[in-house]
Design an enzyme around this catalytic site. Structure first.
Site, short mmCIF file in Angstrom:
data_model
loop_
_atom_site.label_atom_id
_atom_site.label_comp_id
_atom_site.label_asym_id
_atom_site.label_seq_id
_atom_site.Cartn_x
_atom_site.Cartn_y
_atom_site.Cartn_z
N ARG A 54 0.92 -1.33 0.08
CA ARG A 54 0.08 -0.01 -0.03
C ARG A 54 0.98 1.18 0.04
NH1 ARG A 54 -1.69 2.75 4.29
NH2 ARG A 54 -1.34 1.12 5.88
N TYR A 107 -12.51 23.46 -12.10
CA TYR A 107 -13.02 22.25 -12.51
C TYR A 107 -14.25 21.84 -11.51
CZ TYR A 107 -12.45 17.06 -13.05
OH TYR A 107 -12.69 15.68 -13.19
N ASP A 176 -3.50 23.59 -10.52
CA ASP A 176 -3.91 22.34 -11.52
C ASP A 176 -3.00 22.61 -12.80
OD1 ASP A 176 -4.89 20.75 -13.45
OD2 ASP A 176 -6.66 20.54 -12.42
#
Length: 383
Positions: A54, A107, A176
């Protein structure tokens, strides 16, 4: 080392992988150790060593190195999607009682998370337009989020001016960088603290893998965000990491073609009688063209066109008539895509000034004349 060379060589350790050009896919949950001393040695820096599936394998860690190298960052964090890259970063930085600034044209999934989750946790979320945020910052402003160009309507932001104002207030700047990619925009040179990608888009480039990336130049900030991802249990499939690294190797040549096709298509669309305007900052007619030129060295293939006034039914017929542009809710792959760009309910401040419907186009790697011919025949249904 130039970026085109980094794309080929970064994140590869062929010597330790028995001469393999690409890092193999290491599928594992459990990692075993020869002694307790070896096991305990991995626990002091759990994000550096391969100690449990993980927390990453050699496949994912070398992809992290590749991402960081491309953006000239300290280190990177991988998440299962672009949205999870956004939410993980905001969870780490926007604590209850803090204030964050988010662009009005952000977004939409980011807007939804801010409105439905962060506000419920006691975070003050304020939407803004433009780049002049000095008057909007507060003593508790923790994050200034930016997206340039903005979703759907493609407005540019002056990132350097925005970052200077945010840092003056003690806030971190999160950007972003999915649209421009590291090929055309270097976020940390403009004052960004954290760069986010929906790697699902251009970084992967083949429409077959979901992933988000987070990169920063600040070691403490990286550890804060990486720890947030760990406590959420976010993990990346090694198979997806392999696909992502393979896709990135061709990012430079792909983006050059998207840029070339994008500019040619935008200029052609502006001359079409059924098109009111094209929202694409690389166009000389764009009000943000000078800002785009100053900040970026190129453009991607994503744009929005405003049709001349017509009904939604006519717009749908136009989209249905296209054959090389597939209807799809993503972008950044090698193929051309089309989708209605509805801004209704996705803005708090600015209203849509366009008389006709908006249509988002992703210009892929096909021959530009073939794409233009496809659009030309589809425009005929608007007669």
């Amino acid at each position: 080392m130039q970026l085109s060379t980094l794309l080929v060589h970064a994140g590869r350790d062929s010597d330790s992988r028995k001469g393999m050009v690409n890092t193999p896919v290491y599928r594992t949950s459990t990692v075993v150790f020869d002694s307790m001393a070896d096991y305990r040695a991995t626990r002091g820096s759990k994000f550096d060593n391969v100690r449990y599936g993980r927390l990453g394998t050699y496949t994912t860690k070398e992809l992290e190195h590749l991402i960081a190298s491309l953006e000239n960052a300290y280190r990177a964090v991988l998440t299962p999607s672009g949205v999870s890259a956004i939410t993980t970063t905001l969870n780490a930085l926007a604590l209850p009682g803090s204030h964050i600034l988010v662009p009005d044209n952000v977004y939409f999934p980011c807007r939804e998370y801010c409105e439905k989750v962060l506000r419920a946790r006691g975070v003050e979320v304020e939407f803004y337009t433009g780049s002049n945020i000095a008057s909007l910052t507060r003593p508790n402003t923790a994050v200034v989020y930016c997206e340039s160009p903005g979703s759907l309507t493609m407005e540019m932001q002056d990132i350097k001016a925005l970052a200077d104002a945010a840092h003056e207030a003690g806030a971190k700047v999160v950007a972003d960088n999915t649209w421009a990619t590291p090929i055309f925009f270097s976020p940390f040179e403009h004052g960004i603290d954290v760069s986010i990608h929906a790697a699902t888009k251009y970084l992967g480039g083949h429409s077959d893998v979901m992933m988000g990336t987070i990169a920063t130049v600040d070691p403490d900030l990286w550890l804060q965000i990486r720890s947030e991802a760990a406590v959420q249990g976010l993990a990346i499939s090694p198979d997806d990491a392999y696909l992502m690294a393979r896709g990135i190797r061709t990012l430079g040549v792909r983006m050059e073609r998207h840029y070339k096709n994008g500019v040619a298509m935008a200029q052609w669309l502006m001359a079409q009688p059924k098109v009111e305007t094209v929202l694409y900052p690389a166009l000389e007619s764009s009000p943000d063209h000078a800002l785009w030129q100053r900040q970026m060295s190129g453009a991607s293939g994503l744009m929005t066109m405003a049709l001349k006034p017509c009904s939604q039914e006519q717009c749908d017929r136009f989209i249905d008539a296209l054959s090389l542009f597939s209807i799809g809710a993503s972008w950044g792959g090698y193929e051309s895509l089309v989708l209605p760009a509805d801004t209704a309910g996705k803005r708090s401040i600015a209203s849509d000034p366009y008389r006709g419907p908006l249509v988002r186009l992703h210009i892929g790697l096909e021959n530009i004349e073939d794409l233009q011919a496809d659009l030309r025949q589809a425009f005929e249904v608007l007669d």
